[in-house]
Enzyme design. Structure first.
Site, PDB file in Angstrom:
ATOM      1  N   SER A 137     -11.369  -8.942   8.010  1.00 41.58           N
ATOM      2  CA  SER A 137     -10.488  -9.525   9.008  1.00 41.58           C
ATOM      3  C   SER A 137      -9.058  -9.616   8.455  1.00 41.58           C
ATOM      4  O   SER A 137      -8.446  -8.600   8.150  1.00 41.58           O
ATOM      5  CB  SER A 137     -11.030 -10.886   9.437  1.00 41.58           C
ATOM      6  N   ASP A 184     -16.293  -6.292  19.022  1.00 41.55           N
ATOM      7  CA  ASP A 184     -15.527  -7.305  18.303  1.00 41.55           C
ATOM      8  C   ASP A 184     -14.572  -7.973  19.280  1.00 41.55           C
ATOM      9  O   ASP A 184     -13.617  -7.353  19.758  1.00 41.55           O
ATOM     10  CB  ASP A 184     -14.755  -6.661  17.149  1.00 41.55           C
ATOM     11  N   HIS A 244     -17.556  -9.339  15.511  1.00 44.11           N
ATOM     12  CA  HIS A 244     -16.736  -9.685  14.358  1.00 44.11           C
ATOM     13  C   HIS A 244     -17.608 -10.357  13.299  1.00 44.11           C
ATOM     14  O   HIS A 244     -18.687 -10.872  13.588  1.00 44.11           O
ATOM     15  CB  HIS A 244     -15.638 -10.646  14.825  1.00 44.11           C
TER      16      HIS A 244
END
Length: 383
Positions: free
Chosen positions: A248, A317, A350
């Site tokens: 991330s 995501d 995610h």
């Protein structure tokens, strides 16, 4: 009976959100992520909970009344959906295999004893040991200081018990949107796996929130690289074989650090330190700009002599929609003489390496294959 209907309805709703997320970005996307992360990665655990819930309401489900029939249908949908969520994690293997085949020799650099990226052992461990945080034979040294901030500048070191002077080094940078997160959260499967196979692995904190304004976290990432190069020999590692991985926001830092190794302005107080790396892995990475400053955007840092990159995103995501990383990967590939590999995992959310799930273990195998290939590759931008 109404209570059973509400319970099964809630379960069905959450499973439906995981299967078909209605929002793909923004605040609603964040809510979808929170609601479905566990279901996506370890669905068999919620399935057991669902079975217990259904068992308590079994008389209502089998009563034959309309409310009972609806509840039974919702429970069946939720149960079958959770099973399918587990089954579809297998799709990560073929996608990553295909991506690595695009780079000569990378696909053959599989972990020792693996049958492809998704072997039986990977599948079983992902199902039976989804909360595994340690691996036999791997030592973890916590909270080693690498910079002047006593709270933010801390890292953990993972290494096997057998000393070796030629260990390569992997540095992992956590996610959290530059406002939260920590070095013990994501990437644990990858760190343990590589450490168990002879790597020196480092997972580092960096400045967050107000102190994490650009470029402070980037400076911290480069400080970690400098620390690793300076201290690698003490841990039996080779300071010339340093790689980066980031999740991330950490993916943003990993790419940015790799593309600014010769920019002293991001190394205040350690301008002369060597901070180049041999390769980069980005997992569900945010790769957009942080400020109006061009150097805060990885795409603006694209250069021909970039190291090889492996960028892995999730199709579903809802925190970092894959369109962004996909476009940045194309920009970096157009500029770089080294390979830039992009893979998009079907229906993945995610933070897909938060648990020691099937998908996280497949991704770790792919990352190891990429790193093993990059180790054999001559240093420099030759493709």
């Amino acid at each position: 009976m109404e209570g059973v209907l509400v319970t099964t309805g809630i379960w069905a709703l959450f499973v439906a959100l995981a299967l078909w997320p209605p929002f793909r970005s923004g605040g609603p996307g964040f809510v979808v992520f929170l609601a479905t992360m566990t279901l996506n990665e370890i669905p068999l655990i919620p399935l057991v909970v669902l079975l217990f819930a259904v068992n308590d309401g079994l008389p209502s489900l089998t009563s034959g009344e309309p409310t009972g029939l609806v509840s039974a249908a919702l429970a069946a949908f939720a149960g079958l959906g959770l099973i399918w969520l587990q089954v579809r994690a297998r799709t990560a293997g073929p996608i990553l295999e295909a991506a690595l085949k695009g780079v000569d020799g990378a696909a053959s650099s599989r972990p020792a004893g693996a049958s492809g990226l998704l072997g039986g052992e990977t599948w079983l461990k992902g199902i039976l040991l989804p909360f595994q945080r340690r691996q036999r034979g791997v030592q973890r040294t916590r909270n080693v200081r690498y910079g002047p901030d006593p709270r933010a500048h801390l890292l953990d070191v993972y290494r096997g018990r057998e000393p070796s002077g030629s260990r390569p080094v992997l540095i992992h940078l956590h996610g959290g949107g530059f406002v939260q997160g920590g070095k013990s959260r994501e990437g644990v499967v990858l760190l343990n796996q590589l450490a168990g196979r002879g790597w020196l692995c480092i997972s580092a904190n960096y400045r967050l929130r107000g102190a994490g304004a650009f470029p402070n976290p980037l400076v911290d990432a480069k400080r970690v690289i400098a620390w690793a190069r300076e201290h690698a020999a003490e841990y039996g590692a080779d300071p010339s074989q340093v790689f980066l991985a980031g999740a991330s926001a950490g993916g943003h830092l990993a790419v940015s650090a790799a593309l600014t190794s010769d920019q002293a302005r991001f190394q205040p107080g350690f301008e002369q330190a060597e901070t180049s790396v041999r390769g980069v892995i980005v997992l569900y990475g945010y790769l957009g700009p942080r400020t109006s400053e061009p150097s805060s955007s990885p795409a603006e840092l694209a250069r021909p002599d970039a190291p090889p990159l492996l960028i892995i995103s999730g199709e579903y995501d809802t925190m970092v929609p894959p369109e962004g990383p996909r476009a940045v990967a194309a920009t970096l590939r157009a500029a770089s003489l080294a390979p830039v590999i992009y893979a998009e995992l079907p229906q993945a959310q995610h933070d897909f390496d938060f648990f020691a799930s099937v998908r996280a273990r497949v991704v770790a195998n792919a990352a190891e294959a990429f790193l093993s290939w990059a180790l054999r590759r001559p240093a420099g931008p030759v493709g």
